[in-house]
Design a protein around this motif. Structure first.
Motif, PDB file in Angstrom:
ATOM      1  N   UNK A 108       1.594 -13.541   2.278  1.00  0.00           N
ATOM      2  CA  UNK A 108       2.189 -12.846   1.147  1.00  0.00           C
ATOM      3  C   UNK A 108       2.554 -11.416   1.557  1.00  0.00           C
ATOM      4  N   UNK A 109       3.660 -10.949   1.026  1.00  0.00           N
ATOM      5  CA  UNK A 109       4.075  -9.571   1.273  1.00  0.00           C
ATOM      6  C   UNK A 109       4.061  -8.798  -0.037  1.00  0.00           C
ATOM      7  N   UNK A 110       3.379  -7.638   0.002  1.00  0.00           N
ATOM      8  CA  UNK A 110       3.268  -6.772  -1.161  1.00  0.00           C
ATOM      9  C   UNK A 110       3.863  -5.405  -0.838  1.00  0.00           C
ATOM     10  N   UNK A 111       4.250  -4.730  -1.884  1.00  0.00           N
ATOM     11  CA  UNK A 111       4.711  -3.346  -1.765  1.00  0.00           C
ATOM     12  C   UNK A 111       3.889  -2.519  -2.741  1.00  0.00           C
ATOM     13  N   UNK A 112       3.485  -1.336  -2.283  1.00  0.00           N
ATOM     14  CA  UNK A 112       2.668  -0.476  -3.131  1.00  0.00           C
ATOM     15  C   UNK A 112       3.224   0.939  -3.073  1.00  0.00           C
ATOM     16  N   UNK A 113       3.711   1.410  -4.209  1.00  0.00           N
ATOM     17  CA  UNK A 113       4.168   2.786  -4.320  1.00  0.00           C
ATOM     18  C   UNK A 113       2.970   3.670  -4.644  1.00  0.00           C
ATOM     19  N   UNK A 114       3.088   4.988  -4.362  1.00  0.00           N
ATOM     20  CA  UNK A 114       1.953   5.889  -4.586  1.00  0.00           C
ATOM     21  C   UNK A 114       1.392   5.782  -5.993  1.00  0.00           C
ATOM     22  N   UNK A 115       0.078   5.693  -6.063  1.00  0.00           N
ATOM     23  CA  UNK A 115      -0.674   5.659  -7.315  1.00  0.00           C
ATOM     24  C   UNK A 115      -0.318   4.451  -8.184  1.00  0.00           C
TER      25      UNK A 115
ATOM     26  N   UNK B   6       6.014  -9.141  -3.392  1.00  0.00           N
ATOM     27  CA  UNK B   6       7.450  -9.202  -3.113  1.00  0.00           C
ATOM     28  C   UNK B   6       7.882 -10.637  -2.861  1.00  0.00           C
ATOM     29  N   UNK B   7       7.118 -11.320  -2.028  1.00  0.00           N
ATOM     30  CA  UNK B   7       7.527 -12.658  -1.630  1.00  0.00           C
ATOM     31  C   UNK B   7       6.356 -13.419  -1.040  1.00  0.00           C
ATOM     32  N   UNK B   8       6.483 -14.722  -1.084  1.00  0.00           N
ATOM     33  CA  UNK B   8       5.509 -15.622  -0.478  1.00  0.00           C
ATOM     34  C   UNK B   8       6.169 -16.282   0.721  1.00  0.00           C
TER      35      UNK B   8
ATOM     36  N   UNK C 276      11.172 -18.340   2.470  1.00  0.00           N
ATOM     37  CA  UNK C 276      10.255 -17.578   1.634  1.00  0.00           C
ATOM     38  C   UNK C 276      10.662 -17.676   0.167  1.00  0.00           C
ATOM     39  N   UNK C 277       9.703 -17.504  -0.683  1.00  0.00           N
ATOM     40  CA  UNK C 277       9.939 -17.467  -2.126  1.00  0.00           C
ATOM     41  C   UNK C 277       9.834 -16.025  -2.583  1.00  0.00           C
ATOM     42  N   UNK C 278      10.914 -15.511  -3.155  1.00  0.00           N
ATOM     43  CA  UNK C 278      10.961 -14.111  -3.545  1.00  0.00           C
ATOM     44  C   UNK C 278      10.670 -13.947  -5.034  1.00  0.00           C
ATOM     45  N   UNK C 279      10.003 -12.841  -5.352  1.00  0.00           N
ATOM     46  CA  UNK C 279       9.744 -12.528  -6.749  1.00  0.00           C
ATOM     47  C   UNK C 279      11.023 -11.984  -7.395  1.00  0.00           C
ATOM     48  N   UNK C 280      11.043 -12.085  -8.694  1.00  0.00           N
ATOM     49  CA  UNK C 280      12.213 -11.610  -9.436  1.00  0.00           C
ATOM     50  C   UNK C 280      12.440 -10.132  -9.151  1.00  0.00           C
TER      51      UNK C 280
ATOM     52  N   UNK D  16       0.606  -6.989   3.933  1.00  0.00           N
ATOM     53  CA  UNK D  16       0.676  -8.441   3.955  1.00  0.00           C
ATOM     54  C   UNK D  16      -0.722  -9.008   3.715  1.00  0.00           C
ATOM     55  N   UNK D  17      -0.764 -10.250   3.322  1.00  0.00           N
ATOM     56  CA  UNK D  17      -2.038 -10.955   3.227  1.00  0.00           C
ATOM     57  C   UNK D  17      -1.817 -12.395   3.663  1.00  0.00           C
TER      58      UNK D  17
END
Lengths: 118, 110
Positions: A34-41, A47-49, A56-60, A94-95
């Motif tokens: 899995x891919x994630x994005x994290x903005x400050x705070x 984002x996608x699997x 890959x399967x993308x989030x909306x 990522x995870x």
């Protein structure tokens, strides 16, 4: 325990260039990453699997042509940010799921990649 | 899809006191509820998790409770220490994706 690595840990690039981030499961096989994005705070946003051997399967709201994901093996997934812009600057994490574990969705996280686009 | 609400967004406690963070989820099919601790610039670190067939789990100073009927789960930290200061995230998952709460910034005041 299960270990996930990411490379690079940080990257600075110019606007318009592409950046590739690697995610590896070091001691287990991961059919799903899995891919994630994290903005400050803020929290982690999926984002996608990434599934080994398939698309890959993308989030909306996530542009699949901008964030290219490849999962060519059971231990490696890559995220390429194409034509990066300053608003893409973020912490990318990522995870991976260990396919040998129970049916519960236990995920192991990489250390993250800090992307700064100038 | 799943929606996870987390409260409070910030929490300050005196060293030695207890801290409680609460989360609610929307999807009754969710069966896995992990809690993560994240320090600035680092990866989320799993500190405890609970599965839907269990109502409570404890690991030293940390405990988690789950109420499936009400669809909420809570993190309890006892005898807090300054090194417990961090951002804590709850998450809920069915068979596939983890959905995270917005996080709680815990500050433990010496």
């Amino acid at each position: 325990g299960a270990v996930v690595s990411q490379h690079p840990s940080w990257v600075i690039c110019k606007s318009g260039t592409s950046v590739k981030i690697e995610c590896r499961s070091l001691d287990f096989q991961a059919t799903t990453m899995f891919w994630y994005r994290q903005f400050p705070k803020q929290s982690l946003m999926l984002m996608a699997t990434s599934n080994e051997g398939s698309k890959a399967t993308y989030e909306q709201g996530v542009e699949k042509d901008k964030f290219l994901i490849n999962h060519a093996s059971l231990t490696l997934s890559t995220l390429t940010v194409t034509s990066a812009h300053p608003e893409d600057s973020s912490f990318y994490i990522c995870s991976a799921r260990d396919q040998g574990t129970s049916g519960y969705n236990e995920q192991f996280f990489g250390p993250g990649t800090r992307l700064t686009v100038l | 899809g799943e929606n996870v609400e987390q409260h409070p967004s910030t929490l300050s406690v005196q060293e030695g006191d207890s801290a409680v963070i609460k989360c609610t989820y929307s999807d009754s099919a969710s069966n896995y509820f992990p809690w993560y601790k994240q320090e600035l610039g680092k990866r989320p670190q799993l500190i405890i998790d609970i599965r839907s067939n269990v109502g409570e789990k404890k690991d030293q100073r940390i405990a988690v409770t789950l109420n499936k009927t009400a669809k909420h789960f809570s993190l309890h930290i006892t005898e807090t220490q300054p090194e417990d200061s961090a951002v804590y995230f709850c998450a809920a998952s069915g068979s596939y994706q983890l959905t995270f709460g917005k996080g709680t910034k815990l500050s433990v005041i010496p």
